[in-house]
Design a protein around this motif. Structure first.
Motif, short mmCIF file in Angstrom:
data_model
loop_
_atom_site.label_atom_id
_atom_site.label_comp_id
_atom_site.label_asym_id
_atom_site.label_seq_id
_atom_site.Cartn_x
_atom_site.Cartn_y
_atom_site.Cartn_z
N LYS A 1 0.85 -1.18 0.00
CA LYS A 1 0.00 0.00 0.00
C LYS A 1 0.89 1.24 0.00
O LYS A 1 1.31 1.72 1.04
CB LYS A 1 -0.91 0.00 1.23
N ARG A 2 1.19 1.73 -1.21
CA ARG A 2 2.15 2.82 -1.35
C ARG A 2 1.63 3.82 -2.37
O ARG A 2 1.16 3.46 -3.43
CB ARG A 2 3.48 2.26 -1.82
N SER A 3 1.74 5.09 -2.03
CA SER A 3 1.43 6.19 -2.93
C SER A 3 2.51 7.24 -2.77
O SER A 3 2.91 7.55 -1.65
CB SER A 3 0.07 6.83 -2.60
N ASN A 4 3.00 7.75 -3.87
CA ASN A 4 4.05 8.77 -3.80
C ASN A 4 3.47 10.14 -3.51
O ASN A 4 2.36 10.46 -3.94
CB ASN A 4 4.85 8.82 -5.09
N VAL A 5 4.24 10.94 -2.81
CA VAL A 5 3.86 12.32 -2.53
C VAL A 5 5.11 13.17 -2.75
O VAL A 5 6.20 12.77 -2.37
CB VAL A 5 3.28 12.45 -1.09
N PRO A 6 4.97 14.33 -3.40
CA PRO A 6 6.15 15.16 -3.65
C PRO A 6 6.68 15.82 -2.37
O PRO A 6 5.95 15.98 -1.39
CB PRO A 6 5.66 16.22 -4.65
N TYR A 7 7.94 16.21 -2.42
CA TYR A 7 8.62 16.84 -1.29
C TYR A 7 7.83 18.01 -0.73
O TYR A 7 7.69 18.16 0.47
CB TYR A 7 10.01 17.31 -1.75
N SER A 8 7.27 18.83 -1.62
CA SER A 8 6.59 20.06 -1.20
C SER A 8 5.32 19.80 -0.39
O SER A 8 4.86 20.67 0.34
CB SER A 8 6.24 20.91 -2.42
N GLU A 9 4.75 18.59 -0.49
CA GLU A 9 3.50 18.30 0.21
C GLU A 9 3.73 17.63 1.58
O GLU A 9 2.77 17.30 2.27
CB GLU A 9 2.61 17.40 -0.65
N ILE A 10 4.99 17.43 1.95
CA ILE A 10 5.28 16.80 3.24
C ILE A 10 5.67 17.89 4.23
O ILE A 10 6.48 18.76 3.93
CB ILE A 10 6.42 15.76 3.10
N ASN A 11 5.09 17.83 5.41
CA ASN A 11 5.35 18.82 6.45
C ASN A 11 6.84 18.84 6.82
O ASN A 11 7.46 17.78 6.99
CB ASN A 11 4.50 18.51 7.68
N VAL A 12 7.41 20.02 6.97
CA VAL A 12 8.84 20.16 7.25
C VAL A 12 9.23 19.50 8.58
O VAL A 12 10.36 19.03 8.73
CB VAL A 12 9.25 21.66 7.21
N SER A 13 8.30 19.41 9.54
CA SER A 13 8.65 18.76 10.80
C SER A 13 8.92 17.27 10.62
O SER A 13 9.66 16.68 11.39
CB SER A 13 7.61 18.95 11.88
N VAL A 14 8.33 16.66 9.59
CA VAL A 14 8.62 15.25 9.30
C VAL A 14 10.09 15.10 8.89
O VAL A 14 10.80 14.21 9.35
CB VAL A 14 7.69 14.70 8.19
N TYR A 15 10.55 16.02 8.04
CA TYR A 15 11.96 15.99 7.62
C TYR A 15 12.89 16.21 8.81
O TYR A 15 13.89 15.51 8.97
CB TYR A 15 12.23 17.05 6.54
N ASP A 16 12.56 17.21 9.61
CA ASP A 16 13.40 17.51 10.77
C ASP A 16 13.48 16.32 11.73
O ASP A 16 14.56 15.98 12.21
CB ASP A 16 12.85 18.74 11.52
N ALA A 17 12.33 15.68 11.98
CA ALA A 17 12.31 14.52 12.89
C ALA A 17 13.12 13.37 12.30
O ALA A 17 13.89 12.71 13.01
CB ALA A 17 10.88 14.09 13.15
N LEU A 18 12.96 13.12 11.01
CA LEU A 18 13.69 12.02 10.37
C LEU A 18 15.20 12.25 10.41
O LEU A 18 15.96 11.36 10.80
CB LEU A 18 13.23 11.86 8.91
N ILE A 19 15.63 13.44 10.08
CA ILE A 19 17.06 13.74 10.06
C ILE A 19 17.64 13.68 11.47
O ILE A 19 18.72 13.13 11.68
CB ILE A 19 17.32 15.10 9.39
N SER A 20 16.92 14.20 12.46
CA SER A 20 17.47 14.20 13.82
C SER A 20 17.56 12.80 14.42
O SER A 20 18.42 12.55 15.24
CB SER A 20 16.63 15.11 14.72
#
Length: 196
Positions: free
Chosen positions: A72-91
């Motif tokens: 069950k997978r659907s792609n979503v572009p970078y611009s549609e993902i909340n920036v806090s998700v990126y911050d949490a993943l990187i940290s």
């Protein structure tokens, strides 16, 4: 004089071993990149990675009726993902994500020195390489080591072809969040009934 004669053969052996080791490293990675030790993705596969996407069944008025999928997978572009998700993943996964080119040498040295007790050394890019090209974890230790070297080579190739933003979005679109949810869009919908 006798001490110099005794240490001289040892030093010669050491330097021969050291030089052979230094020469063996690029030879080994060349063999890995040419696929001698197992399949490696070619340029076409790297630039157009395949991932099993869910097929949406949509009514004429635009309502989602259902989905057909293996994953069950659907792609979503970078611009549609909340920036806090990126911050949490990187940290949590790769603090030096924006500073390395696929392999975090400091993280690798830390993991080797701590025998893995202080955390692993896989970068987000290496994990993406595994998600895209190595679905199953090998059973044999030697095969796992070879797979790790292959991930390093693929990670460097991915870093050359994609921006950091594209890599992190691809990772979030391919990672398994639960038994049936692959990718941030499916997971956020399943767990929170929200968009990523």
């Amino acid at each position: 004089m006798s001490k110099e004669n005794n240490s001289s053969p040892f030093l010669r052996k050491f330097w021969k071993f050291f030089i052979a080791f230094i020469i063996a490293i690029p030879v080994f990675f060349t063999l890995v990149s040419f696929g001698i030790l197992g399949h490696m993705p070619d340029i076409q596969e790297l630039e157009n990675p395949k991932s099993a996407l869910a097929s949406d069944l949509i009514s004429e008025d635009g309502v989602l009726l259902g989905q057909y999928y293996i994953q069950k997978r659907s792609n979503v572009p970078y611009s549609e993902i909340n920036v806090s998700v990126y911050d949490a993943l990187i940290s949590t996964e790769d603090r030096r994500f924006y500073d390395h080119s696929g392999i975090d040498l400091r993280g690798l040295l830390r993991a080797v020195a701590g025998m893995g007790k202080d955390g692993g050394a896989s970068t987000i890019t290496q994990q993406l390489a595994r998600n895209l090209f190595h679905e199953e974890r090998p059973k044999h230790k030697i095969t796992r080591v070879i797979q790790k070297f292959k991930e390093w080579v693929i990670a460097i190739q991915l870093e050359r072809r994609y921006t950091k933003d594209e890599i992190i979005a691809m990772y979030l679109n391919t990672v398994q969040f639960s038994g049936s949810s692959y990718g941030i869009k499916s997971a956020s919908n399943q767990f929170f009934a929200k968009k990523p």
